[in-house]
Design a protein around this motif. Structure first.
Motif, PDB file in Angstrom:
ATOM      1  N   GLU A 184      11.964   8.215  22.973  1.00 56.56           N
ATOM      2  CA  GLU A 184      13.367   8.535  23.164  1.00 56.56           C
ATOM      3  C   GLU A 184      14.015   8.650  21.784  1.00 56.56           C
ATOM      4  OE1 GLU A 184      15.079   5.217  25.265  1.00 56.56           O
ATOM      5  OE2 GLU A 184      14.959   3.908  23.515  1.00 56.56           O
ATOM      6  N   GLU A 185      15.201   9.141  21.740  1.00 56.13           N
ATOM      7  CA  GLU A 185      15.902   9.197  20.462  1.00 56.13           C
ATOM      8  C   GLU A 185      16.213   7.785  19.976  1.00 56.13           C
ATOM      9  OE1 GLU A 185      19.284  11.680  20.149  1.00 56.13           O
ATOM     10  OE2 GLU A 185      18.298  13.451  21.014  1.00 56.13           O
ATOM     11  N   LYS A 186      16.099   7.592  18.685  1.00 54.22           N
ATOM     12  CA  LYS A 186      16.413   6.294  18.098  1.00 54.22           C
ATOM     13  C   LYS A 186      17.883   5.969  18.366  1.00 54.22           C
ATOM     14  CE  LYS A 186      16.182   3.925  13.616  1.00 54.22           C
ATOM     15  NZ  LYS A 186      15.817   4.111  12.186  1.00 54.22           N
ATOM     16  N   PRO A 187      18.175   4.811  18.954  1.00 53.19           N
ATOM     17  CA  PRO A 187      19.555   4.492  19.327  1.00 53.19           C
ATOM     18  C   PRO A 187      20.410   4.183  18.107  1.00 53.19           C
ATOM     19  CG  PRO A 187      18.140   2.604  19.725  1.00 53.19           C
ATOM     20  CD  PRO A 187      17.235   3.730  19.313  1.00 53.19           C
ATOM     21  N   GLN A 188      21.723   4.298  18.295  1.00 52.18           N
ATOM     22  CA  GLN A 188      22.693   3.976  17.252  1.00 52.18           C
ATOM     23  C   GLN A 188      23.636   2.891  17.764  1.00 52.18           C
ATOM     24  OE1 GLN A 188      22.507   5.217  14.160  1.00 52.18           O
ATOM     25  NE2 GLN A 188      20.699   6.369  14.854  1.00 52.18           N
ATOM     26  N   PRO A 189      23.840   1.829  16.993  1.00 55.36           N
ATOM     27  CA  PRO A 189      24.696   0.733  17.462  1.00 55.36           C
ATOM     28  C   PRO A 189      26.175   1.114  17.462  1.00 55.36           C
ATOM     29  CG  PRO A 189      24.032   0.331  15.198  1.00 55.36           C
ATOM     30  CD  PRO A 189      23.290   1.565  15.654  1.00 55.36           C
ATOM     31  N   GLN A 190      26.875   0.656  18.499  1.00 51.44           N
ATOM     32  CA  GLN A 190      28.319   0.846  18.596  1.00 51.44           C
ATOM     33  C   GLN A 190      29.022  -0.406  18.071  1.00 51.44           C
ATOM     34  OE1 GLN A 190      29.335   3.971  19.629  1.00 51.44           O
ATOM     35  NE2 GLN A 190      27.113   4.311  19.608  1.00 51.44           N
ATOM     36  N   ASP A 191      30.350  -0.434  18.161  1.00 51.70           N
ATOM     37  CA  ASP A 191      31.109  -1.610  17.724  1.00 51.70           C
ATOM     38  C   ASP A 191      30.623  -2.844  18.486  1.00 51.70           C
ATOM     39  OD1 ASP A 191      32.590  -0.100  15.980  1.00 51.70           O
ATOM     40  OD2 ASP A 191      34.333   0.082  17.313  1.00 51.70           O
ATOM     41  N   GLY A 192      30.378  -3.915  17.761  1.00 49.78           N
ATOM     42  CA  GLY A 192      29.923  -5.158  18.369  1.00 49.78           C
ATOM     43  C   GLY A 192      28.434  -5.222  18.609  1.00 49.78           C
ATOM     44  N   GLU A 193      27.704  -4.189  18.237  1.00 50.75           N
ATOM     45  CA  GLU A 193      26.273  -4.142  18.494  1.00 50.75           C
ATOM     46  C   GLU A 193      25.468  -4.194  17.194  1.00 50.75           C
ATOM     47  OE1 GLU A 193      25.983  -1.583  22.636  1.00 50.75           O
ATOM     48  OE2 GLU A 193      25.750  -0.513  20.722  1.00 50.75           O
ATOM     49  N   VAL A 194      24.185  -4.500  17.348  1.00 51.38           N
ATOM     50  CA  VAL A 194      23.242  -4.474  16.228  1.00 51.38           C
ATOM     51  C   VAL A 194      22.075  -3.574  16.607  1.00 51.38           C
ATOM     52  CG1 VAL A 194      23.843  -6.750  15.314  1.00 51.38           C
ATOM     53  CG2 VAL A 194      22.072  -6.565  17.078  1.00 51.38           C
ATOM     54  N   LEU A 195      21.493  -2.938  15.598  1.00 50.84           N
ATOM     55  CA  LEU A 195      20.256  -2.191  15.781  1.00 50.84           C
ATOM     56  C   LEU A 195      19.109  -3.086  15.345  1.00 50.84           C
ATOM     57  CD1 LEU A 195      18.667   0.412  16.396  1.00 50.84           C
ATOM     58  CD2 LEU A 195      19.036   1.079  13.995  1.00 50.84           C
ATOM     59  N   LEU A 196      18.141  -3.272  16.257  1.00 52.52           N
ATOM     60  CA  LEU A 196      17.023  -4.174  16.007  1.00 52.52           C
ATOM     61  C   LEU A 196      15.722  -3.393  15.872  1.00 52.52           C
ATOM     62  CD1 LEU A 196      17.823  -6.861  18.747  1.00 52.52           C
ATOM     63  CD2 LEU A 196      18.390  -6.974  16.304  1.00 52.52           C
ATOM     64  N   LYS A 197      14.880  -3.839  14.948  1.00 52.46           N
ATOM     65  CA  LYS A 197      13.517  -3.311  14.818  1.00 52.46           C
ATOM     66  C   LYS A 197      12.540  -4.415  15.192  1.00 52.46           C
ATOM     67  CE  LYS A 197      10.242  -1.024  11.734  1.00 52.46           C
ATOM     68  NZ  LYS A 197       9.086  -1.733  12.318  1.00 52.46           N
ATOM     69  N   SER A 198      11.728  -4.165  16.195  1.00 55.24           N
ATOM     70  CA  SER A 198      10.757  -5.162  16.634  1.00 55.24           C
ATOM     71  C   SER A 198       9.744  -5.441  15.521  1.00 55.24           C
ATOM     72  CB  SER A 198      10.028  -4.681  17.896  1.00 55.24           C
ATOM     73  OG  SER A 198      10.926  -4.500  18.965  1.00 55.24           O
ATOM     74  N   LYS A 199       9.468  -6.726  15.294  1.00 51.57           N
ATOM     75  CA  LYS A 199       8.514  -7.132  14.254  1.00 51.57           C
ATOM     76  C   LYS A 199       7.301  -7.857  14.842  1.00 51.57           C
ATOM     77  CE  LYS A 199       9.244  -6.656  10.417  1.00 51.57           C
ATOM     78  NZ  LYS A 199       8.961  -5.489   9.521  1.00 51.57           N
ATOM     79  N   TYR A 200       7.544  -8.782  15.766  1.00 49.71           N
ATOM     80  CA  TYR A 200       6.470  -9.525  16.426  1.00 49.71           C
ATOM     81  C   TYR A 200       6.768  -9.585  17.922  1.00 49.71           C
ATOM     82  CZ  TYR A 200       5.017 -11.183  11.800  1.00 49.71           C
ATOM     83  OH  TYR A 200       4.601 -11.255  10.492  1.00 49.71           O
ATOM     84  N   VAL A 201       5.791  -9.206  18.726  1.00 47.64           N
ATOM     85  CA  VAL A 201       5.954  -9.168  20.178  1.00 47.64           C
ATOM     86  C   VAL A 201       5.026 -10.193  20.817  1.00 47.64           C
ATOM     87  CG1 VAL A 201       5.759  -7.742  22.264  1.00 47.64           C
ATOM     88  CG2 VAL A 201       6.576  -6.728  20.113  1.00 47.64           C
ATOM     89  N   SER A 202       5.590 -11.036  21.667  1.00 45.16           N
ATOM     90  CA  SER A 202       4.797 -12.030  22.392  1.00 45.16           C
ATOM     91  C   SER A 202       4.260 -11.419  23.681  1.00 45.16           C
ATOM     92  CB  SER A 202       5.667 -13.244  22.716  1.00 45.16           C
ATOM     93  OG  SER A 202       4.963 -14.170  23.522  1.00 45.16           O
ATOM     94  N   VAL A 203       2.968 -11.603  23.939  1.00 49.20           N
ATOM     95  CA  VAL A 203       2.398 -11.264  25.242  1.00 49.20           C
ATOM     96  C   VAL A 203       1.922 -12.566  25.883  1.00 49.20           C
ATOM     97  CG1 VAL A 203       1.802  -8.881  24.721  1.00 49.20           C
ATOM     98  CG2 VAL A 203       0.172 -10.677  24.148  1.00 49.20           C
TER      99      VAL A 203
END
Length: 332
Positions: free
Chosen positions: A25-44
């Motif tokens: 999907e298109e990379k999302p853009q944060p709106q007011d009050g939001e943060v853009l996060l990049k996943s670094k470690y994923v728990s399974v």
């Protein structure tokens, strides 16, 4: 573009790679009050198998053709939220996406200077909290008692065993290879181990490894191993039901021995445990785990798999016992 992983099918029995679908999907853009996060470690984690079923449970099932979720350590790439700064690392129940936006609710900052970031998914995350809080609430461990742990080389089980040693118990672990038994003894301090894959009679093996009987059984697998533990339980024994990975991929109801006589004759307590019922205790419990970690009383193992594209396979490998300690996927 932004990679995401969807649940394509509800598995019948053991999940397969074909039950997952990669899309973009298109990379999302944060709106007011939001943060853009990049996943670094994923728990399974094994419990995610239950969320693949469309049945009522303690947590909502995954939706078909929607991203799966688990605990993820993410980096704040862009912040329009005054509670977070760019470069912060956070832990939260997030979607299997490379990038995603959040309003900040449910995110907890983690300090990579106090421990490795991946540790906040394991020894300092839900697995460590599960071990510590469940033992505190249910086990009532006493010095000199025998604690038997199944899934003992995994993230929860290895922590349970170490806390048992801190409390002065004799600790016996059950795992699926001699290599894991060596790890349990040499790294985690277990007194004895049982390889269930090479053991023909679990009742006899538990009796031999626990000559004074079992005072507390910490169950992560269910099935025949639970039966063997119950056959060796002491009077006033306690059983903590944390998981039942041996049954997660079964397609129908399972039957087994009836425990009513044991419960009455030996006044045994058996109780299920869900760590999410104890959120208010996470803060103090995390501090205790961090203190034990810094004092050298706790240690941990991780199986770290590289690459976002390998998240589904890492999850499937849990059911083959290919992990030593916490299974984590690292994303660059």
């Amino acid at each position: 573009m932004n990679q995401i992983i969807l649940l394509k099918n509800r598995p019948d029995g053991k999940p397969q790679l074909s039950d997952f679908e990669f899309t973009k999907e298109e990379k999302p853009q944060p709106q007011d009050g939001e943060v853009l996060l990049k996943s670094k470690y994923v728990s399974v984690d094994p419990y995610l198998r239950g969320r693949m079923r469309d049945v009522a449970s303690y947590i909502d099932p995954f939706e078909l053709n929607e991203p799966l979720q688990s605990n993820i350590i993410a980096e704040v790439v862009t912040s329009n939220n005054s509670n977070f700064n760019e470069g912060d690392f956070v832990n939260g129940m997030l979607k299997w996406k490379e990038f995603q936006v959040s309003d900040g609710k449910g995110l907890n900052k983690v300090d990579g200077d106090k421990a490795s970031l991946s540790a906040y998914l394991g020894i300092l995350g839900l697995t460590g909290l599960t071990a510590h809080i469940s033992l505190d609430k249910i086990a009532d461990l006493k010095k000199g008692e025998t604690l038997l742990v199944s899934g003992a080389s995994g993230a929860v089980g290895s922590t349970v065993g170490q806390i048992g040693k801190i409390k002065g118990c004799r600790v016996v672990g059950i795992a699926g290879s001699d290599e894991k038994l060596t790890l349990m003894k040499d790294k985690f301090g277990f007194d004895e181990g049982i390889n269930y894959k090479t053991t023909k009679n679990m009742n006899e093996a538990v009796a031999k490894a626990c000559p004074n009987g079992v005072d507390v059984y910490y169950d992560n697998v269910g099935g025949e191993i639970l039966d063997a533990a119950m056959n060796n339980i002491n009077k006033n024994g306690r059983v903590i039901n944390c998981g039942a990975i041996s049954l997660y991929n079964e397609t129908g109801p399972q039957t087994g021995p009836r425990y009513e006589g044991i419960f009455v004759k030996k006044t045994v307590l058996m109780q299920g445990f869900l760590v999410r019922d104890h959120v208010k205790e996470f803060g103090p419990a995390t501090q205790q785990l961090l203190e034990w970690l810094n004092d050298g009383k706790l240690t941990y193992s991780e199986t770290i798999v590289d690459g976002f594209e390998n998240i589904p396979q890492a999850f499937l490998d849990l059911f083959e016992g290919k992990n030593k300690g916490k299974m984590v996927v690292q994303i660059y």
